[in-house]
Design an enzyme around this catalytic site. Structure first.
Site, PDB file in Angstrom:
ATOM      1  N   HIS A 125       0.853  -1.196   0.000  1.00  0.00           N
ATOM      2  CA  HIS A 125       0.000   0.000   0.000  1.00  0.00           C
ATOM      3  C   HIS A 125       0.887   1.244   0.000  1.00  0.00           C
ATOM      4  O   HIS A 125       0.823   2.065   0.920  1.00  0.00           O
ATOM      5  CB  HIS A 125      -0.943   0.033   1.207  1.00  0.00           C
ATOM      6  CG  HIS A 125      -2.122  -0.889   1.069  1.00  0.00           C
ATOM      7  ND1 HIS A 125      -2.899  -1.261   2.136  1.00  0.00           N
ATOM      8  CD2 HIS A 125      -2.663  -1.514   0.000  1.00  0.00           C
ATOM      9  CE1 HIS A 125      -3.865  -2.071   1.723  1.00  0.00           C
ATOM     10  NE2 HIS A 125      -3.733  -2.247   0.431  1.00  0.00           N
ATOM     11  N   HIS A 163     -11.480  -9.998  -5.798  1.00  0.00           N
ATOM     12  CA  HIS A 163     -11.200  -8.656  -5.275  1.00  0.00           C
ATOM     13  C   HIS A 163     -10.331  -7.942  -6.310  1.00  0.00           C
ATOM     14  O   HIS A 163      -9.383  -8.530  -6.821  1.00  0.00           O
ATOM     15  CB  HIS A 163     -10.470  -8.857  -3.935  1.00  0.00           C
ATOM     16  CG  HIS A 163      -9.871  -7.667  -3.298  1.00  0.00           C
ATOM     17  ND1 HIS A 163     -10.432  -6.421  -3.333  1.00  0.00           N
ATOM     18  CD2 HIS A 163      -8.730  -7.532  -2.562  1.00  0.00           C
ATOM     19  CE1 HIS A 163      -9.673  -5.581  -2.644  1.00  0.00           C
ATOM     20  NE2 HIS A 163      -8.632  -6.222  -2.177  1.00  0.00           N
ATOM     21  N   GLU A 178      -8.267  -5.345  -6.188  1.00  0.00           N
ATOM     22  CA  GLU A 178      -7.050  -4.593  -5.873  1.00  0.00           C
ATOM     23  C   GLU A 178      -5.876  -5.141  -6.686  1.00  0.00           C
ATOM     24  O   GLU A 178      -5.797  -6.336  -6.981  1.00  0.00           O
ATOM     25  CB  GLU A 178      -6.754  -4.653  -4.361  1.00  0.00           C
ATOM     26  CG  GLU A 178      -5.777  -3.577  -3.928  1.00  0.00           C
ATOM     27  CD  GLU A 178      -5.770  -3.310  -2.410  1.00  0.00           C
ATOM     28  OE1 GLU A 178      -6.434  -4.055  -1.661  1.00  0.00           O
ATOM     29  OE2 GLU A 178      -5.098  -2.345  -1.983  1.00  0.00           O
ATOM     30  N   ASP A 191      -2.907  -5.985  -6.332  1.00  0.00           N
ATOM     31  CA  ASP A 191      -2.057  -7.108  -5.939  1.00  0.00           C
ATOM     32  C   ASP A 191      -2.659  -8.445  -6.365  1.00  0.00           C
ATOM     33  O   ASP A 191      -1.969  -9.466  -6.354  1.00  0.00           O
ATOM     34  CB  ASP A 191      -1.750  -7.105  -4.431  1.00  0.00           C
ATOM     35  CG  ASP A 191      -2.964  -6.917  -3.550  1.00  0.00           C
ATOM     36  OD1 ASP A 191      -3.905  -6.247  -3.985  1.00  0.00           O
ATOM     37  OD2 ASP A 191      -2.972  -7.438  -2.426  1.00  0.00           O
ATOM     38  N   HIS A 203     -11.764  -6.378   2.347  1.00  0.00           N
ATOM     39  CA  HIS A 203     -11.812  -5.049   2.891  1.00  0.00           C
ATOM     40  C   HIS A 203     -12.188  -3.971   1.899  1.00  0.00           C
ATOM     41  O   HIS A 203     -12.117  -2.775   2.218  1.00  0.00           O
ATOM     42  CB  HIS A 203     -10.439  -4.714   3.497  1.00  0.00           C
ATOM     43  CG  HIS A 203      -9.337  -4.609   2.455  1.00  0.00           C
ATOM     44  ND1 HIS A 203      -8.656  -3.430   2.241  1.00  0.00           N
ATOM     45  CD2 HIS A 203      -8.844  -5.482   1.562  1.00  0.00           C
ATOM     46  CE1 HIS A 203      -7.764  -3.602   1.282  1.00  0.00           C
ATOM     47  NE2 HIS A 203      -7.859  -4.831   0.852  1.00  0.00           N
ATOM     48  N   ASP A 220      -8.653 -11.473   0.821  1.00  0.00           N
ATOM     49  CA  ASP A 220      -7.678 -10.991   1.810  1.00  0.00           C
ATOM     50  C   ASP A 220      -7.971 -11.506   3.229  1.00  0.00           C
ATOM     51  O   ASP A 220      -7.085 -11.483   4.090  1.00  0.00           O
ATOM     52  CB  ASP A 220      -7.664  -9.462   1.838  1.00  0.00           C
ATOM     53  CG  ASP A 220      -6.936  -8.878   0.643  1.00  0.00           C
ATOM     54  OD1 ASP A 220      -6.011  -9.519   0.128  1.00  0.00           O
ATOM     55  OD2 ASP A 220      -7.298  -7.765   0.223  1.00  0.00           O
ATOM     56  N   TYR A 256      -1.946  -8.065   9.939  1.00  0.00           N
ATOM     57  CA  TYR A 256      -2.809  -7.865   8.769  1.00  0.00           C
ATOM     58  C   TYR A 256      -4.202  -7.411   9.212  1.00  0.00           C
ATOM     59  O   TYR A 256      -4.753  -6.447   8.695  1.00  0.00           O
ATOM     60  CB  TYR A 256      -2.909  -9.172   7.959  1.00  0.00           C
ATOM     61  CG  TYR A 256      -3.443  -8.931   6.574  1.00  0.00           C
ATOM     62  CD1 TYR A 256      -2.580  -8.729   5.506  1.00  0.00           C
ATOM     63  CD2 TYR A 256      -4.812  -8.845   6.339  1.00  0.00           C
ATOM     64  CE1 TYR A 256      -3.069  -8.465   4.239  1.00  0.00           C
ATOM     65  CE2 TYR A 256      -5.308  -8.579   5.079  1.00  0.00           C
ATOM     66  CZ  TYR A 256      -4.430  -8.396   4.032  1.00  0.00           C
ATOM     67  OH  TYR A 256      -4.911  -8.115   2.785  1.00  0.00           O
ATOM     68  N   HIS A 280      -3.273 -14.019   0.484  1.00  0.00           N
ATOM     69  CA  HIS A 280      -1.886 -13.760   0.891  1.00  0.00           C
ATOM     70  C   HIS A 280      -1.462 -14.801   1.925  1.00  0.00           C
ATOM     71  O   HIS A 280      -2.231 -15.128   2.832  1.00  0.00           O
ATOM     72  CB  HIS A 280      -1.736 -12.388   1.554  1.00  0.00           C
ATOM     73  CG  HIS A 280      -2.054 -11.238   0.668  1.00  0.00           C
ATOM     74  ND1 HIS A 280      -1.244 -10.848  -0.371  1.00  0.00           N
ATOM     75  CD2 HIS A 280      -3.099 -10.374   0.677  1.00  0.00           C
ATOM     76  CE1 HIS A 280      -1.778  -9.797  -0.962  1.00  0.00           C
ATOM     77  NE2 HIS A 280      -2.904  -9.485  -0.356  1.00  0.00           N
TER      78      HIS A 280
END
Ligand code: FEO
Length: 392
Positions: free
Chosen positions: A23, A79, A81, A83, A145, A164, A192, A225
């Site tokens: 991030h 998701h 995002e 990553d 999230h 996540d 996390y 992750h």
């Protein structure tokens, strides 16, 4: 080649040993991370998530060792995002018509980042994708999230792909949580949670209870992750329920910044008082200008009470304290106490200002805090020790 998890599921992600920040510079990942991607081969073949953008070409070329890309029937984007979606451009260049299953918010986040009109298939909770012998069921998990997040459950294998949720920034040569050092595993899982998921505790609690009420047999949890939960996978679900419900340990964390060590001396004297009164409470002192902010937030998350200290500078407080107060506010913590302290030479507003910030952030303010003019002398030190004792 990917790594086989079951006869049907192969891990095809990327382990990123080098990752030290996440991030931007917000999250420190001292133990690296992984971008977990899964290939499910049944009568149909689906790919769950991809990898972070810098590894897009590597991801796609390695994926080709496991599957002829034209044999992929669907991509599941749990998701959006970067990553997890970062290799989509590279992948979709080769298979542009393959449908991407995601939530309505997933379409927005993926389109918003990549500006591509791919073949999106919007799914909601309860929607299924029949793969042949087995079926994937989608479960929306908004704000776990991001608004776009969803989980997917593979029946017969009884595997929950949890995006996540339940993850850790932890690179490992192993695939499974039971194969690694448990203290590092749980330290990273808590870090996390504290840094990413803490603001969404109500949603975490609700979503877990919703999933439990579905009476799904869960034999494995595959997060996006870190390590996969294989042995007693609900252990991390139980931890999440604890963390989501006003979590606190017998810990007081004193965070401060200091210019000429006066506020540091105050912190140490208060800590001495706390310890003299209650030997059992864990006390942590952290200098926000020197300690890692990810670690500071984790310790705040664990604490039943925090003390925040800064000298008064230009009628305010030091910038590292301003930064950490902003981050703490974002955590939306509940059920924790707080108190401010700080040294000053003349105007001395910092303690009052910090107290107000802590109040706005949802802390129960213990008292008006304590100030010390110039450097604490022995009388001031005694007063600070007594102040510490009064807190426990
Ligand atoms: Fe791991 Fe929210 O992406």
């Amino acid at each position: 080649m990917g790594r086989k998890i079951t006869d049907t599921i192969t891990w095809v992600g990327k382990t990123d040993w080098e990752l030290k920040k996440f991030h931007g510079d917000e999250f420190t990942t001292v133990n690296g991370s992984s971008y977990n991607s899964y290939l499910i081969k049944d009568e149909k073949t689906v790919l769950i998530d991809t990898a972070w953008l810098p590894y897009d070409k590597e991801f796609v070329s390695k994926l080709k060792q496991d599957i002829d890309l034209t044999k992929i029937d669907a991509i599941i984007a749990l998701h959006g995002e970067v990553d997890h979606s970062g290799a989509l451009i590279e992948l979709m260049r080769e298979i542009p018509q393959v449908p991407i299953y995601c939530t309505a918010n997933g379409v927005k986040s993926i389109k918003g980042q990549y500006h591509k009109d791919w073949n999106f298939k919007v799914v909601k909770t309860g929607d299924t994708l029949n793969l042949g012998e087995k079926t994937l069921t989608f479960i929306e998990a908004p704000m776990l999230h991001w608004p776009d997040t969803m989980f997917a459950y593979l029946d017969k294998e009884n595997v929950l792909f949890s995006s996540d949720g339940f993850g850790q920034h932890l690179a490992s040569e192993y695939l499974y949580a039971d194969e690694v050092e448990q203290d590092i595993l749980y330290k990273e899982a808590l870090k996390y949670y504290a840094n990413i998921l803490a603001p969404f505790g109500i949603m975490v609690d609700k979503k877990i209870k919703e999933i439990l009420s579905m009476n799904l047999q869960i034999d494995m949890i595959c997060p996006s992750h870190g390590l996969t939960w294989r042995k007693e996978p609900t252990q991390i679900v139980e931890k999440y329920l604890e963390w989501a419900n006003k979590y606190q340990e017998e810990q007081i964390t004193i965070i401060y910044d200091t210019m000429w060590n006066d506020t540091r001396k105050m912190a140490e004297a208060i800590a001495k008082g706390i310890q003299e009164k209650d030997e059992k409470v864990t006390i942590k002192l952290m200098n926000t200008a020197k300690d890692d902010k990810t670690d500071v937030l984790t310790e705040v998350f664990k604490s039943k009470m925090i003390l925040v200290g800064s000298p008064t500078v230009n009628n305010g407080y030091l910038h590292s304290i301003a930064g950490i107060l902003e981050m703490i506010k974002g955590m939306k913590l509940k059920g924790k106490k707080a108190v401010a302290f700080g040294s000053y030479g003349w105007s001395g507003e910092a303690v009052k200002l910090i107290t107000e910030e802590l109040r706005k952030s949802g802390f129960e303010i213990v008292n008006d805090g304590i100030r010390c003019m110039w450097t604490p002398d022995s009388d001031a030190e005694k007063e600070l020790i007594e102040f510490g004792k009064s807190l426990v």
